[in-house]
Design a protein around this motif. Sequence first.
Motif, short mmCIF file in Angstrom:
data_model
loop_
_atom_site.label_atom_id
_atom_site.label_comp_id
_atom_site.label_asym_id
_atom_site.label_seq_id
_atom_site.Cartn_x
_atom_site.Cartn_y
_atom_site.Cartn_z
N LEU A 280 0.90 -1.30 -0.49
CA LEU A 280 -0.09 -0.22 0.12
C LEU A 280 0.70 1.64 -0.03
CD1 LEU A 280 -2.77 -0.83 2.23
CD2 LEU A 280 -3.60 -0.28 0.29
N GLY A 281 1.52 1.25 0.23
CA GLY A 281 2.63 2.15 0.87
C GLY A 281 3.52 2.51 -1.00
N ARG A 282 4.15 1.83 -1.17
CA ARG A 282 4.17 2.02 -3.12
C ARG A 282 2.71 2.39 -3.69
NH1 ARG A 282 7.33 -3.84 -2.59
NH2 ARG A 282 9.12 -3.00 -1.95
N LYS A 283 1.99 1.69 -3.44
CA LYS A 283 1.03 2.33 -4.20
C LYS A 283 0.37 3.35 -3.88
CE LYS A 283 -4.48 1.72 -4.85
NZ LYS A 283 -5.61 0.76 -4.55
N TYR A 284 0.42 4.79 -2.76
CA TYR A 284 0.34 5.51 -2.18
C TYR A 284 1.21 6.55 -2.33
CZ TYR A 284 -4.50 3.55 -1.19
OH TYR A 284 -6.00 3.34 -1.58
N GLY A 285 2.76 6.13 -2.99
CA GLY A 285 4.13 6.74 -2.57
C GLY A 285 3.71 6.84 -1.41
N ILE A 286 3.86 6.17 -0.35
CA ILE A 286 4.38 6.87 1.15
C ILE A 286 5.43 5.41 1.29
CG2 ILE A 286 3.62 6.57 3.50
CD1 ILE A 286 1.98 8.30 1.70
N PRO A 287 6.64 6.47 2.09
CA PRO A 287 8.27 5.45 2.73
C PRO A 287 7.38 4.75 3.35
CG PRO A 287 8.52 7.38 2.30
CD PRO A 287 6.45 7.97 2.08
N THR A 288 7.79 3.40 3.75
CA THR A 288 7.59 2.33 4.76
C THR A 288 8.64 1.36 5.15
OG1 THR A 288 6.95 0.45 2.69
CG2 THR A 288 5.15 1.93 4.42
N PRO A 289 10.32 2.35 5.40
CA PRO A 289 10.70 1.11 5.30
C PRO A 289 11.52 0.62 6.74
CG PRO A 289 11.66 3.86 5.81
CD PRO A 289 10.39 3.90 4.96
N ALA A 290 10.62 0.81 7.94
CA ALA A 290 10.60 -0.24 8.66
C ALA A 290 9.88 -1.02 8.34
CB ALA A 290 10.20 0.56 10.19
N GLN A 291 9.00 -1.18 7.82
CA GLN A 291 8.23 -2.40 7.30
C GLN A 291 8.47 -2.60 6.27
OE1 GLN A 291 5.53 -3.60 9.03
NE2 GLN A 291 3.89 -1.94 10.07
N GLU A 292 9.32 -2.41 5.34
CA GLU A 292 10.58 -2.82 4.55
C GLU A 292 10.98 -3.99 5.14
OE1 GLU A 292 11.47 -0.73 1.66
OE2 GLU A 292 9.72 0.19 0.65
N ALA A 293 12.14 -3.25 6.30
CA ALA A 293 12.71 -4.00 6.66
C ALA A 293 12.56 -5.47 7.18
CB ALA A 293 12.99 -3.10 7.74
N VAL A 294 10.87 -5.65 8.22
CA VAL A 294 10.15 -6.36 8.74
C VAL A 294 10.58 -7.85 8.05
CG1 VAL A 294 8.33 -7.16 10.24
CG2 VAL A 294 10.00 -5.19 11.00
N TYR A 295 9.93 -7.21 6.56
CA TYR A 295 8.99 -8.01 5.61
C TYR A 295 10.43 -9.09 5.05
CZ TYR A 295 7.16 -9.70 1.77
OH TYR A 295 6.55 -11.13 0.24
N ALA A 296 11.25 -8.24 4.80
CA ALA A 296 12.87 -8.79 3.99
C ALA A 296 13.16 -10.01 5.47
CB ALA A 296 13.88 -7.81 3.82
N VAL A 297 13.34 -9.32 6.46
CA VAL A 297 14.04 -10.22 7.64
C VAL A 297 13.42 -11.51 7.61
CG1 VAL A 297 13.83 -10.56 10.05
CG2 VAL A 297 15.24 -8.38 8.58
N LEU A 298 12.21 -11.23 8.17
CA LEU A 298 10.71 -12.26 7.84
C LEU A 298 11.07 -13.57 6.81
CD1 LEU A 298 8.57 -11.26 10.63
CD2 LEU A 298 10.43 -12.90 10.81
N LYS A 299 11.25 -13.03 5.93
CA LYS A 299 10.18 -13.36 4.33
C LYS A 299 11.01 -14.70 4.22
CE LYS A 299 9.92 -12.39 -0.38
NZ LYS A 299 10.83 -11.93 -1.76
N PRO A 300 12.01 -15.22 5.02
CA PRO A 300 12.59 -16.83 4.51
C PRO A 300 11.73 -17.77 5.41
CG PRO A 300 14.15 -15.35 4.97
CD PRO A 300 13.30 -14.58 4.73
N TYR A 301 10.83 -17.03 6.23
CA TYR A 301 10.39 -18.16 7.08
C TYR A 301 8.37 -17.82 6.80
CZ TYR A 301 14.40 -17.49 10.20
OH TYR A 301 15.94 -16.81 10.05
N ARG A 302 8.50 -17.08 5.45
CA ARG A 302 6.93 -16.95 5.40
C ARG A 302 5.93 -18.23 5.45
NH1 ARG A 302 6.76 -16.20 -0.12
NH2 ARG A 302 5.27 -14.50 -0.42
N MET A 303 6.39 -18.47 4.36
CA MET A 303 5.69 -20.21 4.59
C MET A 303 6.12 -21.71 5.57
SD MET A 303 4.34 -19.74 1.87
CE MET A 303 3.33 -21.14 1.66
N GLY A 304 6.76 -21.09 6.61
CA GLY A 304 6.54 -22.42 7.52
C GLY A 304 7.59 -22.84 7.39
N ARG A 305 8.32 -23.56 8.85
CA ARG A 305 9.39 -24.48 8.68
C ARG A 305 9.40 -25.24 8.42
NH1 ARG A 305 10.86 -23.74 14.03
NH2 ARG A 305 9.82 -25.32 14.35
N ALA A 306 10.24 -26.45 7.35
CA ALA A 306 10.50 -27.48 6.70
C ALA A 306 10.48 -28.75 7.96
CB ALA A 306 11.48 -27.82 6.03
N GLU A 307 9.87 -29.67 7.82
CA GLU A 307 10.03 -30.48 8.99
C GLU A 307 11.21 -31.26 9.09
OE1 GLU A 307 8.32 -31.46 11.62
OE2 GLU A 307 6.96 -29.82 11.63
#
Length: 307
Positions: A280-307
């Motif tokens: 939504l930030g990109r859609k409306y031209g609003i900077p969201t650097p902190a939320q971008e950092a959270v997304y990047a840090v957690l992205k490897p785990y977004r589908m869960g941990r493989a058994e």
Amino acid sequence: MRIAIMAAGAVGGYFGARMAAAGHEVAFIARGAHRDAIRRDGLKLESALDDLHLKDVYVTDDPNQIGTVDVVLFAVKLWDTETAGEQARALVGSNTRVITLQNGVDSVERLAPILGDASTIGGATYVVTRIASPGVIRHTGALARIQCGRLDRRPDAVLAGYVQQIKAANIDITLADNMLLEIWKKFVLLSGTSGITASTRQPLGVIRDDKDMRAFFFKLMHETMAVGRAAGVEFEPDFAAELERSVAAFAPAMKASMANDLEAGNRLELDWLAGNVVALGRKYGIPTPAQEAVYAVLKPYRMGRAE
């Protein structure tokens, strides 16, 4: 009332158990080990607002076995919204109200095309719960509140009657005049608590006491507020102060559900929380650097941990 809990996870299971204990006819929809434990041993709540053990609980993984109900508390994970919505058709009659208790801001617009505008009601809940073990829900703190209402703000006498009956079951529920605003206020708070507790792996008490983590936490929330304003949401002038009070009131051990899912190796609602703020930030031209950092840090785990 006849009530269906879809699904009987940490949030739905908590409120469903409270309503069942008050005498309402409640059907719990669950699957896997959680369903099996509830069927075998009943549903247990561990809560500062009184522990509860319901020994005789109707639980199924098939909504078709339930039939139409008065109220559906719709509390599935966000990636299951459309699939669960299709399954919930069997629960919906002409006077049914489906109250969404999901995270994020788009539940109503995703469900209304499936279940109908008349039946689909926006909701927000403030409660910290998790499944401690199959069949056992642990509630942290003393807050357990629901707000609900139509996003178009038109009166709904049927919904108002249901809300009064739920309130009579000693549940803190209110009919909101501006439900879209309430959903966004919850989203601002959740986008912060989920992002900070998951990315740091720390409870809120530790985060509040550290000036760097606390500053990052509030930056997450203020970015979401800016995105909401760009989307047309009119927050009250004192909302920033309200956030301060809310954060101060949380129990020190509090972790958001996404942090609990991360620790358990489960799939994350990341794309609908931090990911949605970024989009939504990109859609409306609003900077969201902190939320971008959270997304990047957690992205490897977004589908869960493989058994």
